[in-house]
Write a protein that holds these residues in place. Structure first.
Motif, mmCIF file in Angstrom:
data_model
loop_
_atom_site.group_PDB
_atom_site.id
_atom_site.type_symbol
_atom_site.label_atom_id
_atom_site.label_comp_id
_atom_site.label_asym_id
_atom_site.label_seq_id
_atom_site.Cartn_x
_atom_site.Cartn_y
_atom_site.Cartn_z
ATOM 1 N N ALA A 1 0.630 -1.246 -0.564
ATOM 2 C CA ALA A 1 -0.292 0.006 -0.236
ATOM 3 C C ALA A 1 1.150 1.458 0.172
ATOM 4 C CB ALA A 1 -0.889 0.155 1.224
ATOM 5 N N ALA A 2 1.947 1.085 0.303
ATOM 6 C CA ALA A 2 2.364 2.053 0.728
ATOM 7 C C ALA A 2 3.600 2.392 -0.996
ATOM 8 C CB ALA A 2 4.369 2.250 2.412
ATOM 9 N N MET A 3 4.022 1.144 -1.142
ATOM 10 C CA MET A 3 4.724 1.596 -2.529
ATOM 11 C C MET A 3 3.454 2.211 -4.023
ATOM 12 S SD MET A 3 6.834 -1.638 -5.106
ATOM 13 C CE MET A 3 4.763 -2.473 -4.159
ATOM 14 N N GLY A 4 2.685 1.059 -4.124
ATOM 15 C CA GLY A 4 1.702 2.303 -3.988
ATOM 16 C C GLY A 4 1.123 3.774 -4.113
ATOM 17 N N THR A 5 0.756 4.219 -2.892
ATOM 18 C CA THR A 5 0.503 5.777 -2.413
ATOM 19 C C THR A 5 1.904 6.447 -3.345
ATOM 20 O OG1 THR A 5 -0.990 4.338 -0.422
ATOM 21 C CG2 THR A 5 -0.383 6.771 -0.405
ATOM 22 N N LEU B 1 2.436 9.603 -5.205
ATOM 23 C CA LEU B 1 2.886 11.136 -4.690
ATOM 24 C C LEU B 1 4.228 11.516 -6.359
ATOM 25 C CD1 LEU B 1 2.691 9.729 -0.617
ATOM 26 C CD2 LEU B 1 2.187 11.789 -2.140
ATOM 27 N N GLY B 2 4.680 10.323 -6.184
ATOM 28 C CA GLY B 2 6.089 11.029 -7.830
ATOM 29 C C GLY B 2 5.312 10.714 -8.038
ATOM 30 N N ARG B 3 3.516 10.838 -8.822
ATOM 31 C CA ARG B 3 3.658 11.616 -9.745
ATOM 32 C C ARG B 3 3.712 13.053 -9.887
ATOM 33 N NH1 ARG B 3 4.725 9.211 -14.887
ATOM 34 N NH2 ARG B 3 5.434 6.845 -14.130
ATOM 35 N N LEU C 1 1.953 8.923 3.053
ATOM 36 C CA LEU C 1 1.752 10.182 2.995
ATOM 37 C C LEU C 1 2.219 11.444 3.933
ATOM 38 C CD1 LEU C 1 -2.445 9.541 2.468
ATOM 39 C CD2 LEU C 1 -0.882 10.805 0.864
ATOM 40 N N ASP C 2 2.394 10.820 4.864
ATOM 41 C CA ASP C 2 3.487 10.820 5.889
ATOM 42 C C ASP C 2 4.768 11.303 5.782
ATOM 43 O OD1 ASP C 2 1.608 11.173 7.933
ATOM 44 O OD2 ASP C 2 1.956 9.740 9.062
ATOM 45 N N GLU C 3 5.369 10.575 4.541
ATOM 46 C CA GLU C 3 6.231 10.577 4.665
ATOM 47 C C GLU C 3 6.604 11.621 3.391
ATOM 48 O OE1 GLU C 3 9.035 7.117 1.558
ATOM 49 O OE2 GLU C 3 8.033 6.813 2.475
ATOM 50 N N PHE C 4 5.731 12.141 2.506
ATOM 51 C CA PHE C 4 5.607 12.982 1.890
ATOM 52 C C PHE C 4 5.343 14.027 2.438
ATOM 53 C CE2 PHE C 4 6.799 10.519 -0.891
ATOM 54 C CZ PHE C 4 7.152 10.649 -1.982
ATOM 55 N N PRO D 1 -12.780 17.310 -5.558
ATOM 56 C CA PRO D 1 -12.280 16.370 -5.354
ATOM 57 C C PRO D 1 -10.657 15.986 -5.804
ATOM 58 C CG PRO D 1 -12.823 17.611 -8.161
ATOM 59 C CD PRO D 1 -12.150 18.875 -6.447
ATOM 60 N N PRO D 2 -10.811 14.309 -4.948
ATOM 61 C CA PRO D 2 -9.558 14.148 -5.430
ATOM 62 C C PRO D 2 -8.413 13.724 -7.151
ATOM 63 C CG PRO D 2 -10.876 12.041 -4.764
ATOM 64 C CD PRO D 2 -11.535 13.218 -5.194
ATOM 65 N N THR D 3 -7.773 13.619 -7.054
ATOM 66 C CA THR D 3 -6.944 14.219 -8.153
ATOM 67 C C THR D 3 -6.516 12.348 -8.731
ATOM 68 O OG1 THR D 3 -5.125 14.722 -7.707
ATOM 69 C CG2 THR D 3 -6.518 15.545 -8.653
ATOM 70 N N ALA D 4 -6.607 12.425 -7.706
ATOM 71 C CA ALA D 4 -6.107 10.758 -7.467
ATOM 72 C C ALA D 4 -6.607 9.382 -6.320
ATOM 73 C CB ALA D 4 -4.617 10.244 -7.612
ATOM 74 N N ILE D 5 -6.294 7.883 -7.070
ATOM 75 C CA ILE D 5 -7.453 7.267 -6.063
ATOM 76 C C ILE D 5 -6.714 6.302 -5.912
ATOM 77 C CG2 ILE D 5 -9.320 5.882 -5.605
ATOM 78 C CD1 ILE D 5 -10.985 7.948 -7.510
#
Length: 339
Positions: free
Chosen positions: A165-169, A173-175, A203-206, A238-242
């Motif tokens: 989950a962290a990798m996918g998030t 974030l990297g985009r 999210l905390d990491e970023f 609205p979110p830009t990513a899910i």
């Protein structure tokens, strides 16, 4: 009326009731009298589960398999992998669905034991698995798949839910995405908890501001996920990513985006594969689990336990973690509007 009812009324454990009805030693006379009185009062007759608790375990060449739902592709792939290993040992697999119901979990396990299975491979629900200590015969091994049990120690074979989950998030974030929505299964499910923790950790990491985060819990069907996404995208910000935490949720997310014509605007990363996800436009970027590997490892561990049940060769419970992979296909690479 069951042996559990007798034990509860007599204020003793199930194994104590079993010892009384089988005239085994190590039961205090007063306790034995109390149990026999309750049996008479309830007019209960011992069944095969009671005899299961005392038997010297004779091999029946069968194992019980409890899955989240046998019609879920993830569970079905695990089922097939376990069957393939079991077939090599000449063993039949009796399978049942959990449907996230703790009562159904206990009932399924009791039904397996009535059929005197040699071992159990279990997906557990949100409740406690302490009941296994009371009803499980000695030398009947248990291996848990996909989720860690509560209040019971046994082998576990699972994916790296937190890390995946962290990798996918992080990929989103990297985009450049910061307004990211995470959609999760029932809050009590262990895998949902782990994936949510991994999502929030990234999210905390970023250092993503709390106001930009959206977390939606207790989404259990693709239809519910579809409604959630439609509501999110009609909100003022609205979110830009899910990030979708499981395959059924991802199906609902994709349907909502396509109905709204926004599948090329909102980025999506899903945990676990979805059928034909690589053929859509854009293809669905996923954190891919390896259910066949999980099933194979769980079955091999089970037969290890069965072959060594008279020794301490594999005595220590193991936490066996299967890696996950980020599979890039297009949906997770969509940039936020400002970029």
């Amino acid at each position: 009326m069951t042996i559990r009812d007798v034990a509860r009324e007599a204020g003793v454990g199930i194994k104590t009731v079993s010892r009384v009805i089988n005239n085994e030693p190590n039961v205090a006379p007063a306790t034995g009298e109390r149990v026999r009185a309750v049996i008479a009062q309830l007019q209960w007759e011992p069944d095969s589960l009671a005899s299961n608790l005392r038997r010297v375990h004779a091999r029946t060449k069968s194992i019980g398999l409890l899955l989240g739902s046998v019609d879920n592709p993830f569970a079905a792939t695990i089922h097939r992998a376990i069957e393939d290993v079991a077939a090599q040992h000449g063993v039949a697999v009796l399978a049942s669905s959990l449907d996230e119901d703790p009562v159904r979990e206990v009932s399924a396990v009791e039904n397996f034991l009535r059929r005197k299975v040699d071992g159990l491979i279990l997906t557990c629900s949100t409740g406690s698995q302490a009941y296994l200590s009371e009803i499980l015969p000695e030398k009947v091994p248990v291996v848990f798949i996909d989720r860690e049990p509560s209040d019971y120690i046994a082998d576990v074979v699972r994916s790296d839910n937190f890390g995946g989950a962290a990798m996918g998030t992080r990929h989103l974030l990297g985009r450049g995405h910061r307004r990211i929505a995470g959609i999760f299964d029932k809050t009590g499910i262990w895998t949902a908890q782990q994936r949510k923790a991994g999502f929030l950790s990234a999210l905390d990491e970023f250092e993503v501001d709390e106001g930009l985060r959206t977390v939606v819990d207790d989404v259990t069907t693709s239809a519910a996920a579809e409604t959630v996404v439609q509501n999110l995208l009609s909100s003022p910000r609205p979110p830009t990513a899910i990030f979708s935490s499981q395959n059924l949720i991802t199906v609902g997310v994709v349907r909502a985006l396509r109905k709204l014509g926004r599948q090329h605007e909102v980025a999506v990363v899903g945990f676990d594969e979805i059928e034909l996800g690589d053929l859509l436009d854009p293809g669905i970027t996923v954190i891919a689990q390896h259910p066949a590997r999980i099933g194979t490892i769980a079955a091999e561990r089970m037969f290890q336990r069965l072959e060594n049940r008279t020794s301490d060769a594999v005595h220590e419970a193991a936490d066996l973690v299967s890696n996950v992979d980020l599979v890039i296909r297009g949906s997770g690479e969509i940039a936020p509007p400002l970029l």
